[in-house]
Design an enzyme around this catalytic site. Structure first.
Site: not given
Ligand code: ZN
Length: 651
Positions: A528, A541
Site C-alpha cells: 500500500s 493497516y
C-alpha cells in the site's frame, strides 16, 4: 460397438445434411475418433456459382471435430479437377495441396483434409474414415494384413502403412477397385475406411468391422491398481515440469484405470515402441516418457534430439520435451502450452493405453523412421500454428484475494496473457464465479490465507492442478481504520495476521516449489501507499503493510539465488470492486480527512499529483510487469500505482 443410427433422425436427410448426421455419429464415439481425428465426405451434384451443374466432393476440413461438425464447415471440391489426377505418376505434398486448393468451389472454405484425394478417388458417394481403437490394436502388427484377412475377411482391402498423400490415395483406389456397397479398406497402422452410395450401409459396415476387431481382441480385465499417492504426485509434478526445458502446464491423472495400466510392466514396454496412429504424433509425441524422477525427462530429451536429427524436411525442430509422462505407482502427466493441449494429449493417450491393452505382445507400430517422417511433415505442422501466444503462456500464477477488485483485475489480465491461475479467496462463491468466467485456465480455492494448512494445501493443489507454480501474487488484505487510542488489540492483531503474517505463510509455502522446479519465478506483493506515506487513524493497516513490504525485501535477498524475483506494488485508493473499502472504513477515512463520505473518492482523486482515479486495471498492469519477463532484471523493487502522492515523511 453399437450402431447409433436412428432411422427416424436420418429420415428425409440427404447429401451434405446426411453427411453431417453420419459424421456426428462417428465423432461421438470416443473409440473411433478423438479431437479432430478421422474424416468423412459425400459426393453430390450441385450448381456452381453460375448455375451450371457440377459434381462436388464435400469433405471435412483439416482439424475440424466430427462430433460437432456443421454443414457449412465441409469444404466443397470440384471432382472434375481432382479425378484426373489419379492418372499421374507422382505428385508431391506441396503440389497436391495446391491442386486441392484450386479445386475448391468456395475459395473461402477451410483447408480440406489432407486425405481429400483418397476420398475423391473412390467412386462411392459416402466415404468414412476413423482411427478406431480396436482396429489399431489389430493392425499395428508385423502381419497386419494377415490379421485383417483373418478377422475382417478377404473382402476387406489392406494397404501397407505410408504417410497420407497422393500415393496412398492411389493405392487405396486400386485396392478397392470393383468394390461396391459396403466396401472397406484398412490403412495398416493408421485407420479404417468404409464407403458406399448408401450412408447407413457405409456407417454400419464401419461399426460391424470395428466390432469384429473388438471381439477378436477384447479389452483385458483391469488389474489391481496401486493405491493413489497424491503426496508423491504433488512433489514430483514440479520436478518434472522443471526438467521439460520449455514452459508447460501439466495435467495429472491417477484414476484407477491409469494406475492399473502403469503397474503393468509389459504394457509400459509396449508404450516405448511407437504411436497407435501417426495422426496422434504431434499431440502425444512418438513415445511417452516413463518417469521415476526428473533425470528420466533429461534422458528422454537427449534421445529425442538424436532421433530428430534425421531428415526433418527443412522443418524447424520441435521442443524435445515429452508430451506424456508415465510414472508407475503415481499416475500420468500430459503437457501443453495450454491446458487445452494437455487435455488433447491426455485423451489421446488414455485411448492409447486401452489400445495397447487390447493389442498384447504382438504390438508393432510404425518404426522410428516412419514416425520422424510423420512428425516432421509440413501438413501436420500447419496444425500447430496458432496466433498470438500470450506473455504468460505456459505459466501458472497463484493469486490471493482473487475475488476482490484488484485480485480479479490481475486474474483477468493474466488470463488474457495465457497464464493458468490458482485463484484463492475467502469468499468461495465469488472466486468460484470468477474461475467459471475464466474457464479451464483457472482453479478456484476457498482459502483463508491466515491458516497455515490451507495455504500449504492451495500450493499443493497448484502442483496437482497445473504441475507447479511460477508466479505468486500475494494480494489478500483487510483494512481497519481507528485512531490509536481507540484501536483494540484484537483489531491490531487481526490486521497483523492478514496483512503481514499471511504473506509470510504464502512465501514459505511457495518457495520450496520454486526451488524444486528450477524455473525461476516471480513474487508480486500488493502492499500500500500507506507504507511510504501513512495516514492518521490507519495504524494497524499501515504498520502491517510496512511489515509485508519488509518481508518482501528480505525474500528478494533469499530467493535471488533461485532466480526468483520479488517485487512490491504500492497502490492507493483503489475503490472499484474493493472489499477493503468497507462502509465503515470509508466513514472513518472521510472523518480523518474532514470530507463528506460521498466525496471521499473525489477527495483521493484530487489529492494525487495526476488528479486521477486509480483503477484495478492499473494495478493489474503493474502486476503483469513484475510477473513477466519484461522485468527480468528487477527484484526487491517497489512500484507506486497511486497517481503520485507526496510522501508524508522524508525517507
Ligand atoms: Zn487418418
Amino acid at each position: 460397438m453399437e450402431s447409433r443410427w436412428r432411422q427416424a433422425d436420418a429420415e428425409g436427410l440427404e447429401g451434405v445434411a446426411l453427411l453431417v448426421y453420419v459424421s456426428r455419429l462417428i465423432g461421438r464415439e470416443r473409440d473411433l475418433v478423438l479431437w479432430g481425428g478421422g474424416n468423412t465426405s459425400v459426393k453430390v451434384q450441385a450448381a456452381d456459382a453460375l448455375g451450371r451443374p457440377v459434381d462436388l466432393l464435400f469433405i471435412k476440413p483439416s482439424g475440424a471435430d466430427l462430433a460437432s461438425i456443421r454443414e457449412e464447415e465441409f469444404a466443397p471440391l470440384r471432382l472434375e479437377d481432382l479425378r484426373p489426377l489419379r492418372g499421374r505418376e507422382a505428385l508431391d505434398d506441396a503440389g497436391m495441396v495446391d491442386l486441392v486448393a484450386c479445386a475448391l468451389s468456395r475459395p473461402a472454405a477451410a483447408r480440406p483434409s489432407i486425405e481429400a484425394l483418397l476420398h475423391a478417388f473412390l467412386p462411392q458417394r459416402f466415404v468414412l474414415h476413423s482411427h478406431a481403437d480396436a482396429l489399431l490394436a489389430l493392425c499395428n502388427h508385423a502381419d497386419g494384413a494377415g490379421r485383417v484377412r483373418e478377422v475382417l475377411g478377404t473382402d476387406v482391402a489392406a494397404v501397407p502403412y505410408r504417410r497420407p498423400g497422393f500415393a496412398l490415395a492411389r493405392e487405396v483406389a486400386e485396392a478397392c477397385a470393383g468394390m461396391k456397397e459396403g466396401g472397406a479398406c484398412v490403412l495398416l497402422k493408421h485407420g479404417l475406411v468404409t464407403f458406399g452410395d448408401d450412408a447407413r450401409a457405409a456407417y454400419e459396415r464401419h461399426i460391424e468391422l470395428v466390432t469384429r476387431c473388438e471381439q477378436a481382441l477384447p479389452l483385458p480385465a483391469v488389474g489391481e491398481a496401486a493405491p493413489p499417492d497424491r503426496d508423491r504426485a504433488a512433489r514430483l509434478g514440479p520436478q518434472l515440469r522443471g526438467a521439460l526445458g520449455v514452459r508447460r502446464v501439466l495435467l495429472f491423472d491417477d484414476d484407477p484405470e491409469v494406475r492399473a495400466a502403469l503397474s503393468d510392466e509389459a504394457l509400459l514396454e509396449r508404450t516405448q515402441r511407437g504411436p497407435a496412429t501417426a495422426d496422434h504424433l504431434i499431440r502425444t509425441g512418438r513415445v511417452p516418457c516413463i518417469v521415476r524422477g526428473p533425470e528420466d525427462v533429461v534422458r528422454y530429451r537427449e534421445a529425442y534430439g538424436e532421433w530428430a536429427s534425421g531428415d526433418r524436411e527443412g522443418l524447424e525442430r520441435l521442443p524435445s520435451a515429452p508430451h506424456v509422462m508415465l510414472a508407475p505407482g503415481v499416475g500420468m502427466w500430459t503437457c501443453g502450452r495450454t491446458f487445452e493441449e494437455a487435455v488433447v494429449a491426455h485423451d489421446l493417450y488414455r485411448q492409447t493405453l486401452r489400445i495397447l491393452q487390447r493389442a498384447g505382445d504382438g504390438w508393432e507400430p510404425i518404426d522410428a523412421e516412419q514416425a520422424l517422417h510423420a512428425e516432421y511433415w509440413p501438413l501436420q505442422h500447419a496444425k500447430l500454428q496458432r496466433f498470438g501466444p500470450g506473455e504468460l503462456e505456459g505459466r501458472v500464477a497463484w493469486i490471493s484475494g482473487a475475488a476482490g477488485g484488484i485480485g480479479s483485475a490481475i486474474a483477468r489480465r493474466f488470463a488474457a496473457e495465457g497464464a493458468h491461475l490458482i485463484l484463492c479467496d475467502i469468499d468461495g462463491d465469488a472466486v468460484e464465479a470468477l474461475a467459471r468466467e475464466i474457464g479451464i485456465h483457472a482453479l478456484a480455492l476457498d482459502c483463508d490465507v491466515t491458516d497455515e494448512a490451507q495455504v500449504q494445501d492451495s500450493f499443493r493443489r497448484a502442483c496437482l492442478g497445473y504441475g507447479g507454480v511460477d508466479i505468486v501474487v500475494s494480494n489478500a488484505g483487510i483494512a481497519h481504520a481507528a485512531l490509536l487510542e481507540e484501536l483494540t488489540l484484537e483489531d491490531w492483531r487481526r490486521s497483523m495476521e492478514v496483512n503481514s503474517t499471511a504473506h509470510y505463510l504464502v512465501a514459505r509455502a511457495a518457495l520450496p516449489i520454486l526451488r524444486e522446479q528450477e524455473l525461476g519465478g516471480a513474487f508480486v506483493f500488493v502492499a500500500s501507499k500507506n507504507v511510504p506515506a501513512p495516514g492518521a487513524g490507519f495504524a494497524a493497516y499501515s504498520a502491517a503493510k510496512a511489515a509485508q513490504t519488509q518481508l518482501a525485501r528480505v525474500l528478494a535477498l533469499e530467493a535471488a539465488p533461485l532466480g526468483v524475483r520479488v517485487n512490491v506494488l504500492h497502490p492507493d485508493a483503489v475503490f472499484e470492486g474493493s472489499g477493503l473499502w468497507s462502509a465503515e472504513v470509508r466513514r472513518e477515512r472521510a472523518r480523518a480527512h474532514g470530507v463528506p463520505v460521498e466525496e471521499l473518492e473525489d477527495f483521493y482523486t484530487r489529492r494525487n499529483l495526476l488528479r486521477t482515479r486509480v483503477r484495478p486495471q492499473d494495478v493489474a498492469e503493474a502486476a503483469l510487469f513484475f510477473a513477466s519477463d519484461r522485468s527480468s532484471r528487477t527484484t526487491g523493487a517497489t512500484l507506486a500505482v497511486d497517481g503520485g502522492v507526496r510522501e508524508a515523511f522524508p525517507r
